[in-house]
Design a protein around this motif. Structure first.
Motif, PDB file in Angstrom:
ATOM      1  N   LEU A 206      42.265   8.929  17.036  1.00 14.51           N
ATOM      2  CA  LEU A 206      41.647   9.038  15.573  1.00 14.51           C
ATOM      3  C   LEU A 206      40.535   9.706  15.587  1.00 14.51           C
ATOM      4  CD1 LEU A 206      41.354   5.105  14.286  1.00 14.51           C
ATOM      5  CD2 LEU A 206      44.133   6.716  14.497  1.00 14.51           C
ATOM      6  N   TYR A 207      40.620  11.177  14.484  1.00 20.27           N
ATOM      7  CA  TYR A 207      39.863  12.000  14.166  1.00 20.27           C
ATOM      8  C   TYR A 207      40.074  12.435  12.755  1.00 20.27           C
ATOM      9  CZ  TYR A 207      44.210  14.354  15.147  1.00 20.27           C
ATOM     10  OH  TYR A 207      45.860  14.649  15.127  1.00 20.27           O
ATOM     11  N   ALA A 208      38.808  12.770  12.276  1.00 15.87           N
ATOM     12  CA  ALA A 208      38.741  13.842  10.877  1.00 15.87           C
ATOM     13  C   ALA A 208      40.073  14.456  10.941  1.00 15.87           C
ATOM     14  CB  ALA A 208      37.327  14.018  10.975  1.00 15.87           C
ATOM     15  N   PRO A 209      39.629  15.055   9.265  1.00 21.00           N
ATOM     16  CA  PRO A 209      40.745  16.447   9.321  1.00 21.00           C
ATOM     17  C   PRO A 209      40.742  18.011   9.894  1.00 21.00           C
ATOM     18  CG  PRO A 209      40.195  14.553   7.077  1.00 21.00           C
ATOM     19  CD  PRO A 209      39.143  14.158   7.849  1.00 21.00           C
ATOM     20  N   ASP A 210      41.282  17.973  10.222  1.00 22.72           N
ATOM     21  CA  ASP A 210      41.354  19.603  10.980  1.00 22.72           C
ATOM     22  C   ASP A 210      42.087  20.051   9.801  1.00 22.72           C
ATOM     23  OD1 ASP A 210      40.640  21.508  12.271  1.00 22.72           O
ATOM     24  OD2 ASP A 210      41.574  21.598  14.143  1.00 22.72           O
ATOM     25  N   ILE A 211      41.809  21.138   9.103  1.00 22.59           N
ATOM     26  CA  ILE A 211      42.981  22.154   7.965  1.00 22.59           C
ATOM     27  C   ILE A 211      43.436  23.127   9.342  1.00 22.59           C
ATOM     28  CG2 ILE A 211      43.337  23.118   6.550  1.00 22.59           C
ATOM     29  CD1 ILE A 211      41.450  21.787   5.076  1.00 22.59           C
ATOM     30  N   ARG A 212      44.754  23.422   9.103  1.00 26.34           N
ATOM     31  CA  ARG A 212      44.767  24.575   9.742  1.00 26.34           C
ATOM     32  C   ARG A 212      44.322  25.891   9.544  1.00 26.34           C
ATOM     33  NH1 ARG A 212      51.146  22.584  12.142  1.00 26.34           N
ATOM     34  NH2 ARG A 212      50.153  20.800  13.471  1.00 26.34           N
ATOM     35  N   THR A 213      44.209  26.998  10.276  1.00 24.39           N
ATOM     36  CA  THR A 213      44.642  28.243   9.680  1.00 24.39           C
ATOM     37  C   THR A 213      45.392  29.128   8.914  1.00 24.39           C
ATOM     38  OG1 THR A 213      44.721  29.033  11.861  1.00 24.39           O
ATOM     39  CG2 THR A 213      42.395  28.321  11.268  1.00 24.39           C
ATOM     40  N   SER A 214      46.812  28.026   9.681  1.00 23.83           N
ATOM     41  CA  SER A 214      48.216  28.223   8.679  1.00 23.83           C
ATOM     42  C   SER A 214      48.357  28.336   7.099  1.00 23.83           C
ATOM     43  CB  SER A 214      49.315  28.303   8.834  1.00 23.83           C
ATOM     44  OG  SER A 214      49.055  26.795  10.228  1.00 23.83           O
ATOM     45  N   SER A 215      47.344  27.475   7.081  1.00 23.39           N
ATOM     46  CA  SER A 215      47.451  26.790   5.527  1.00 23.39           C
ATOM     47  C   SER A 215      47.342  28.223   4.786  1.00 23.39           C
ATOM     48  CB  SER A 215      46.080  26.226   4.736  1.00 23.39           C
ATOM     49  OG  SER A 215      45.992  25.072   5.419  1.00 23.39           O
ATOM     50  N   LYS A 216      47.905  28.601   3.218  1.00 23.76           N
ATOM     51  CA  LYS A 216      48.142  29.934   2.705  1.00 23.76           C
ATOM     52  C   LYS A 216      48.748  29.847   1.270  1.00 23.76           C
ATOM     53  CE  LYS A 216      53.266  30.070   3.803  1.00 23.76           C
ATOM     54  NZ  LYS A 216      54.523  30.457   4.578  1.00 23.76           N
ATOM     55  N   CYS A 217      48.601  30.595   0.470  1.00 26.39           N
ATOM     56  CA  CYS A 217      48.514  30.676  -0.926  1.00 26.39           C
ATOM     57  C   CYS A 217      49.385  31.872  -1.265  1.00 26.39           C
ATOM     58  CB  CYS A 217      47.499  30.996  -1.892  1.00 26.39           C
ATOM     59  SG  CYS A 217      46.706  28.933  -2.012  1.00 26.39           S
ATOM     60  N   SER A 218      49.406  32.381  -2.773  1.00 26.95           N
ATOM     61  CA  SER A 218      50.289  33.638  -2.847  1.00 26.95           C
ATOM     62  C   SER A 218      50.662  32.955  -4.379  1.00 26.95           C
ATOM     63  CB  SER A 218      52.000  33.119  -2.365  1.00 26.95           C
ATOM     64  OG  SER A 218      52.903  32.523  -2.896  1.00 26.95           O
ATOM     65  N   SER A 219      50.617  34.939  -4.993  1.00 24.59           N
ATOM     66  CA  SER A 219      50.269  34.445  -6.289  1.00 24.59           C
ATOM     67  C   SER A 219      51.568  35.970  -6.808  1.00 24.59           C
ATOM     68  CB  SER A 219      49.050  34.700  -6.591  1.00 24.59           C
ATOM     69  OG  SER A 219      48.983  35.206  -8.355  1.00 24.59           O
ATOM     70  N   ASP A 220      52.020  35.463  -7.278  1.00 25.91           N
ATOM     71  CA  ASP A 220      53.385  36.356  -7.800  1.00 25.91           C
ATOM     72  C   ASP A 220      53.314  36.345  -9.876  1.00 25.91           C
ATOM     73  OD1 ASP A 220      55.370  38.281  -7.714  1.00 25.91           O
ATOM     74  OD2 ASP A 220      56.356  37.341  -7.524  1.00 25.91           O
TER      75      ASP A 220
END
Length: 434
Positions: A304-318
């Motif tokens: 068990l371990y705490a959250p680790d947000i991946r750097t592959s997370s992304k946003c885009s705006s169009d």
């Protein structure tokens, strides 16, 4: 010319001077007699048993001639023309005798065998049981056990009862002085469930008295029920102790192996230091004794371990429409939220194993930042995405992680892990629009 004459048989009797009998049971006085050839004169035979003191009749074919003390308790066995064996039922302490036999042959002669008197030794308890069994065996081998007793009542021999199922065989042998030996033999296949289990022989005599004797079996068998005892859920960085257990005789020694079969340790316990989600491996233990070796099923820790947000997370705006994807790895799975400006946004969440993906799609407006927040029971994490709109109207994403302190808000659902004021350049109370 020669003539052969058959010598006349004398008046003789074959009877023991004493017999043993069990109180409350029955006793048989074995007896046979002989007499000169009556040459066809004998019409009937009347056997009589009497006491030497007072000539009291204890057996007669005419019940009325028997003293009351012995009525319905005595019986002559076999053919009275040769057999004078007497059975006394429900033996009492005052049935000790001595007794003698008298024969009356109608139309011929009569004789009393006073000099061949018989006494009865009345025993309060049965003779000891002779019990034999091979106490140490291997699983699957045949076990043969025998239980023998002496008794003096062949008409009603003792009844044997064994505490174990199997094939039974009863043998009876006539011994001296009215004694008989009864032997019950039990044969069965040994099993590990017989280990340390008493094998009992119970003998019940006519009249109800009984005795029991037992011996404890020692069965050797290969290990069974081999298993790893452990706490499956463990926090990352902790030390874990795994224990191997089994049922075996002789007791097992233990080995630990990786899933690939590599030997990791010898001994009943195996310690894993500083457990990591990246390096934890599946293991199994093997129990070993002189009868065999058996392995457990393979086990693997759930780190068990705490959250680790991946750097592959992304946003885009169009053209003013914002779409963000926040990918979080954790155990247990995290709750994922998006904060746009000062508002908690509606979003969809999908969990696959240890990976939780939150997706946000909303109007971009004039906001410059999108915050992804994740938390589980072990901690929380956040990732801030900066949006800069270029001349074409397409959003360009910059990412940075920030530390949020004093995270709390009463506006988030009570079942959620609490998020609150996000510290950027200024403190802004979050307003939920869910």
């Amino acid at each position: 010319m020669c003539a052969y004459f058959k010598e006349a048989s004398p008046w003789t009797i074959d009877v023991p001077s004493s017999v043993n009998g069990l109180l409350g049971s029955c006793v048989v006085i074995p007896c046979s007699y002989n007499y000169p050839d009556p040459q066809g004169k004998a019409k009937s035979f009347t056997g009589i048993w009497m006491t030497t003191e007072g000539d009291r009749v204890i057996y007669h074919s005419a019940e009325s001639k028997i003293v009351k003390q012995y009525q319905s308790r005595t019986k002559l066995l076999g053919d009275a023309s040769k057999n004078c064996s007497l059975m006394i039922e429900n033996l009492q302490q005052n049935d000790r005798g001595p007794f003698y036999f008298r024969i009356e042959i109608e139309g011929y002669n009569r004789a009393s065998y006073r000099n061949n008197k018989v006494s009865i030794s009345v025993m309060d308890e049965p003779n000891p049981t002779d019990f034999f069994v091979q106490e140490e065996v291997k699983e699957g081998e045949n076990v043969s056990a025998s239980c023998s007793v002496f008794h003096s009542c062949p008409t009603y021999p003792p009844d044997f009862h064994w505490s174990h199922s199997g094939e039974h065989h009863l043998q009876t042998q006539k011994r001296q002085n009215g004694q008989w030996k009864a032997t019950s033999t039990l044969t069965f296949h040994s099993n590990r469930t017989d280990h340390n289990r008493p094998l009992q022989c119970r003998v019940t005599y006519h009249g109800g008295k009984h005795q029991e004797t037992s011996k404890t079996l020692k069965v050797k068998y290969a290990p069974v029920n081999v298993k790893v005892e452990y706490q499956s859920d463990v926090n990352e960085g902790e030390t874990v102790h795994l224990k191997c257990s089994s049922d075996a005789n002789p007791v097992s020694s233990y080995e630990w192996h990786s899933e690939t079969g590599a030997l990791l340790n010898k001994g009943q316990t195996y310690t894993m230091l500083n457990v990591s989600r990246h390096s934890v491996e599946a293991v199994y233990c093997t129990a070993v004794n002189e009868e065999g070796r058996v392995r457990s099923s393979t086990v693997k820790l759930n780190v068990l371990y705490a959250p680790d947000i991946r750097t592959s997370s992304k946003c885009s705006s169009d053209w003013g429409v914002l779409k963000c994807e926040c990918i979080v790895e954790s155990r247990p799975p995290s709750m994922v939220h998006f904060v746009l400006g000062d508002r908690l946004q509606n979003s969809s969440v999908e969990t696959n194993g240890s990976v939780t993906t939150g997706t946000l799609q909303t109007d971009f407006g004039s906001f410059k930042f999108v915050h992804c927040l994740a938390n589980n029971t072990l901690g929380n994490a956040n990732l801030t995405l900066s949006l800069l709109v270029n001349a074409t109207g397409v959003g360009v994403v910059n990412k940075r992680k920030e530390n949020y302190e004093d995270v709390h808000s009463n506006d988030i659902c009570s079942n959620d892990h609490v998020y609150g004021n996000v510290r950027t350049k200024r403190r802004v109370p979050l307003k939920t629009n869910v």
